[in-house]
Design a protein around this motif. Structure first.
Motif, PDB file in Angstrom:
ATOM      1  N   THR A  32       0.819  -1.208   0.000  1.00 26.79           N
ATOM      2  CA  THR A  32       0.000   0.000   0.000  1.00 26.79           C
ATOM      3  C   THR A  32       0.854   1.261   0.000  1.00 26.79           C
ATOM      4  O   THR A  32       0.485   2.268  -0.625  1.00 26.79           O
ATOM      5  CB  THR A  32      -0.947   0.015   1.212  1.00 26.79           C
ATOM      6  N   THR A  33       2.007   1.230   0.661  1.00 27.46           N
ATOM      7  CA  THR A  33       2.885   2.401   0.675  1.00 27.46           C
ATOM      8  C   THR A  33       3.470   2.671  -0.704  1.00 27.46           C
ATOM      9  O   THR A  33       3.515   3.814  -1.166  1.00 27.46           O
ATOM     10  CB  THR A  33       4.020   2.210   1.699  1.00 27.46           C
ATOM     11  N   VAL A  34       3.934   1.605  -1.366  1.00 27.24           N
ATOM     12  CA  VAL A  34       4.491   1.768  -2.717  1.00 27.24           C
ATOM     13  C   VAL A  34       3.426   2.309  -3.671  1.00 27.24           C
ATOM     14  O   VAL A  34       3.681   3.226  -4.457  1.00 27.24           O
ATOM     15  CB  VAL A  34       5.047   0.421  -3.230  1.00 27.24           C
ATOM     16  N   LEU A  35       2.228   1.737  -3.598  1.00 25.28           N
ATOM     17  CA  LEU A  35       1.155   2.196  -4.473  1.00 25.28           C
ATOM     18  C   LEU A  35       0.772   3.641  -4.169  1.00 25.28           C
ATOM     19  O   LEU A  35       0.543   4.443  -5.084  1.00 25.28           O
ATOM     20  CB  LEU A  35      -0.062   1.288  -4.317  1.00 25.28           C
ATOM     21  N   LEU A  36       0.704   3.991  -2.882  1.00 25.19           N
ATOM     22  CA  LEU A  36       0.364   5.360  -2.509  1.00 25.19           C
ATOM     23  C   LEU A  36       1.378   6.342  -3.069  1.00 25.19           C
ATOM     24  O   LEU A  36       1.012   7.391  -3.616  1.00 25.19           O
ATOM     25  CB  LEU A  36       0.289   5.479  -0.988  1.00 25.19           C
ATOM     26  N   ARG A  37       2.644   6.032  -2.937  1.00 26.33           N
ATOM     27  CA  ARG A  37       3.680   6.928  -3.466  1.00 26.33           C
ATOM     28  C   ARG A  37       3.573   7.069  -4.979  1.00 26.33           C
ATOM     29  O   ARG A  37       3.762   8.160  -5.522  1.00 26.33           O
ATOM     30  CB  ARG A  37       5.072   6.416  -3.067  1.00 26.33           C
ATOM     31  N   TYR A  38       3.273   5.954  -5.654  1.00 27.45           N
ATOM     32  CA  TYR A  38       3.125   6.023  -7.109  1.00 27.45           C
ATOM     33  C   TYR A  38       1.969   6.944  -7.493  1.00 27.45           C
ATOM     34  O   TYR A  38       2.100   7.772  -8.405  1.00 27.45           O
ATOM     35  CB  TYR A  38       2.891   4.624  -7.678  1.00 27.45           C
ATOM     36  N   VAL A  39       0.839   6.800  -6.788  1.00 28.74           N
ATOM     37  CA  VAL A  39      -0.322   7.638  -7.091  1.00 28.74           C
ATOM     38  C   VAL A  39      -0.008   9.114  -6.811  1.00 28.74           C
ATOM     39  O   VAL A  39      -0.369  10.002  -7.598  1.00 28.74           O
ATOM     40  CB  VAL A  39      -1.549   7.183  -6.276  1.00 28.74           C
ATOM     41  N   GLU A  40       0.670   9.396  -5.704  1.00 24.13           N
ATOM     42  CA  GLU A  40       1.039  10.782  -5.382  1.00 24.13           C
ATOM     43  C   GLU A  40       1.947  11.373  -6.452  1.00 24.13           C
ATOM     44  O   GLU A  40       1.729  12.505  -6.911  1.00 24.13           O
ATOM     45  CB  GLU A  40       1.736  10.830  -4.023  1.00 24.13           C
ATOM     46  N   HIS A  41       2.957  10.622  -6.859  1.00 21.58           N
ATOM     47  CA  HIS A  41       3.895  11.112  -7.867  1.00 21.58           C
ATOM     48  C   HIS A  41       3.202  11.300  -9.207  1.00 21.58           C
ATOM     49  O   HIS A  41       3.487  12.260  -9.936  1.00 21.58           O
ATOM     50  CB  HIS A  41       5.070  10.141  -8.004  1.00 21.58           C
ATOM     51  N   VAL A 114      -5.969   5.090  -3.863  1.00 22.74           N
ATOM     52  CA  VAL A 114      -6.131   5.996  -5.000  1.00 22.74           C
ATOM     53  C   VAL A 114      -6.679   7.342  -4.539  1.00 22.74           C
ATOM     54  O   VAL A 114      -6.192   8.402  -4.947  1.00 22.74           O
ATOM     55  CB  VAL A 114      -7.062   5.363  -6.064  1.00 22.74           C
ATOM     56  N   LEU A 115      -7.679   7.320  -3.665  1.00 22.70           N
ATOM     57  CA  LEU A 115      -8.297   8.563  -3.201  1.00 22.70           C
ATOM     58  C   LEU A 115      -7.317   9.396  -2.374  1.00 22.70           C
ATOM     59  O   LEU A 115      -7.148  10.593  -2.624  1.00 22.70           O
ATOM     60  CB  LEU A 115      -9.543   8.245  -2.385  1.00 22.70           C
ATOM     61  N   VAL A 116      -6.662   8.764  -1.402  1.00 23.73           N
ATOM     62  CA  VAL A 116      -5.728   9.500  -0.541  1.00 23.73           C
ATOM     63  C   VAL A 116      -4.507   9.957  -1.342  1.00 23.73           C
ATOM     64  O   VAL A 116      -4.029  11.088  -1.176  1.00 23.73           O
ATOM     65  CB  VAL A 116      -5.307   8.638   0.657  1.00 23.73           C
ATOM     66  N   GLY A 117      -4.004   9.096  -2.212  1.00 22.92           N
ATOM     67  CA  GLY A 117      -2.854   9.472  -3.032  1.00 22.92           C
ATOM     68  C   GLY A 117      -3.150  10.610  -3.978  1.00 22.92           C
ATOM     69  O   GLY A 117      -2.250  11.365  -4.365  1.00 22.92           O
ATOM     70  N   SER A 118      -4.415  10.775  -4.337  1.00 21.34           N
ATOM     71  CA  SER A 118      -4.808  11.883  -5.215  1.00 21.34           C
ATOM     72  C   SER A 118      -4.970  13.190  -4.460  1.00 21.34           C
ATOM     73  O   SER A 118      -5.272  14.214  -5.089  1.00 21.34           O
ATOM     74  CB  SER A 118      -6.127  11.538  -5.920  1.00 21.34           C
ATOM     75  N   GLY A 119      -4.796  13.161  -3.158  1.00 21.32           N
ATOM     76  CA  GLY A 119      -4.855  14.403  -2.389  1.00 21.32           C
ATOM     77  C   GLY A 119      -6.020  14.510  -1.438  1.00 21.32           C
ATOM     78  O   GLY A 119      -6.184  15.553  -0.787  1.00 21.32           O
TER      79      GLY A 119
END
Length: 425
Positions: A32-41, A114-119
């Motif tokens: 989940t951390t790797v995916l979150l970082r990818y979505v943020e970037h 996806v939602l949190v990584g998008s802001g």
């Protein structure tokens, strides 16, 4: 009545299950951390640095539009998921010994990322807790000798260990399992919680490197912190009480399943993106606010920005909940408390010429607010301490504010407070 002794083979099966759950919880945290970082970037189109740096370096159009698109995508996914299946809360499923909806929880966790990584202004801890519980349940299903009580302990340990893995907080992860999810101090549960959280943190160290989530600045003089921490308790109680009321009012009575999810979440994402043009600390789970609270005096907040963040952070969090989004509330409540503590420091220093230590007061207020929202002051103090790893004596200082704020909540309510739904908390 004396407890029925368990055969050695049963205890061996349970121990093996505990080890498996701990390792898989670490994998869930990593994934989940790797995916979150990818979505943020991807959302803010940056390669290095923190989310705050990525937001500050993105174009005004991207800041507004990208969160809207990400939130709309998550809304589309939830609409397709919820119209076909139920997504029960984590804590209730564990407590009632219900069947774990593996596929639904996995997809729901993915959409939370996806939602949190998008802001979105929601916490990121909900996804690893759910995914860890799914992996733990899947890996231990073959062990037929495990009792329903054993499975309850294992699922709760998986959820707590998932939290420990993403934030590198093994003690807080174990205490979250024992105090908030299981509400027990039985030796069997204590041992399982400590082992799983330790193993998950060790696996998660591939990314976290066992470094604190927050950077604690060196303090020149920290006398009278305990007295000041106690004076912050009423503020922390008021902010935590208001945060709880706002979230309770915002959360829909029933899970939103219609297509309205898509435009509602898109609108919340757009509003967050527009606000980030002036306050880039707002998007995300709240770590940006915590980070600049600890940087007070060098690159921290101004009096006006602290006041704005104190108001907008919980309101945007409530907006995403109202729109039908799912996510954590731990870090948003922490960030709200930190903004309140920073506001007091800046106002006092400006009005009375005091020299209050900003990071200490910010984290004291954060611990107090978290104690009110989660109903466990000891856990809140330990969680905040492990996030920043300040000197050990600061744990007692955080505890003064947390216990004081929690005591005020009990005094006002006149009863033991009910906890929020921990799927959102």
């Amino acid at each position: 009545m004396q407890p029925v002794p368990r055969p050695p083979r049963h205890n061996l099966d349970f121990f093996c299950a505990v080890v498996i759950v701990g390792l898989l919880a670490g994998v869930a945290g990593l994934a989940t951390t790797v995916l979150l970082r990818y979505v943020e970037h991807f959302t803010y189109h940056y390669s290095f640095g923190s989310l705050l740096e990525g937001i500050a370096g993105s174009s005004p159009v991207r800041r507004a539009v990208a969160p809207m698109i990400g939130a709309a995508s998550a809304g589309l996914g939830w609409w397709l998921l919820r119209r076909r299946t139920n997504v029960p809360p984590l804590a209730g499923t564990i407590a009632r010994h219900e069947r774990v909806p593996r596929l639904a929880w996995s997809i729901d966790a993915l959409l939370q990322v996806v939602l949190v990584g998008s802001g979105a202004s929601l916490g990121r801890e909900g996804a690893p807790r759910q995914f860890a519980a799914v992996l733990g349940d899947l890996a231990t299903a073959w062990q037929k000798r495990l009792t329903p009580e054993d499975r309850e302990i294992l699922l709760a340990c998986a959820a707590g260990a998932g939290l420990a893995a993403v934030y590198a907080v093994p003690l807080a992860g174990a205490l979250f399992t024992l105090r908030i999810l299981l509400n027990t101090w039985r030796l069997r549960a204590v041992g399982a919680a400590l082992i799983t959280s330790s193993l998950a943190t060790a696996v998660g160290s591939v990314l976290t490197h066992n470094e604190p989530e927050l950077s604690w600045p060196s303090a020149e003089s920290i006398y009278l912190f305990s007295a000041r921490a106690l004076t912050l308790a009423p503020l922390a109680f008021a902010v935590g009480w208001a945060f709880n009321r706002i979230m309770a009012a915002a959360r829909p009575a029933t899970l939103i399943r219609s297509w309205v999810l898509i435009p509602a979440l898109a609108g919340a994402g757009l509003l967050t993106g527009i606000c980030s043009h002036w306050w880039p600390q707002l998007p995300g789970n709240g770590k940006s606010i915590l980070t600049i609270s600890l940087a007070l005096g060098t690159a921290g907040m101004t009096l006006s920005s602290a006041a704005v963040l104190l108001i907008l952070k919980p309101l945007l969090t409530a907006l995403f909940l109202r729109a039908g989004g799912a996510g954590g509330l731990l870090t948003p409540s922490l960030a709200t408390g930190a903004a309140a503590g920073t506001l007091v420091v800046l106002a006092s220093n400006a009005a009375f010429g005091t020299h209050m230590h900003g990071p200490v007061n910010s984290l004291c207020a954060a611990a107090g607010v978290l104690a009110v929202t989660q109903g466990s002051p000891i856990w809140a103090s330990l969680f905040v301490w492990e996030l920043a790893h300040p000197p050990l004596r600061m744990l007692f200082v955080f505890m003064v504010t947390a216990v004081g704020a929690h005591w005020l909540k009990l005094l006002v309510s006149g009863r033991r407070p009910a906890l929020l739904d921990h799927r959102a908390g």
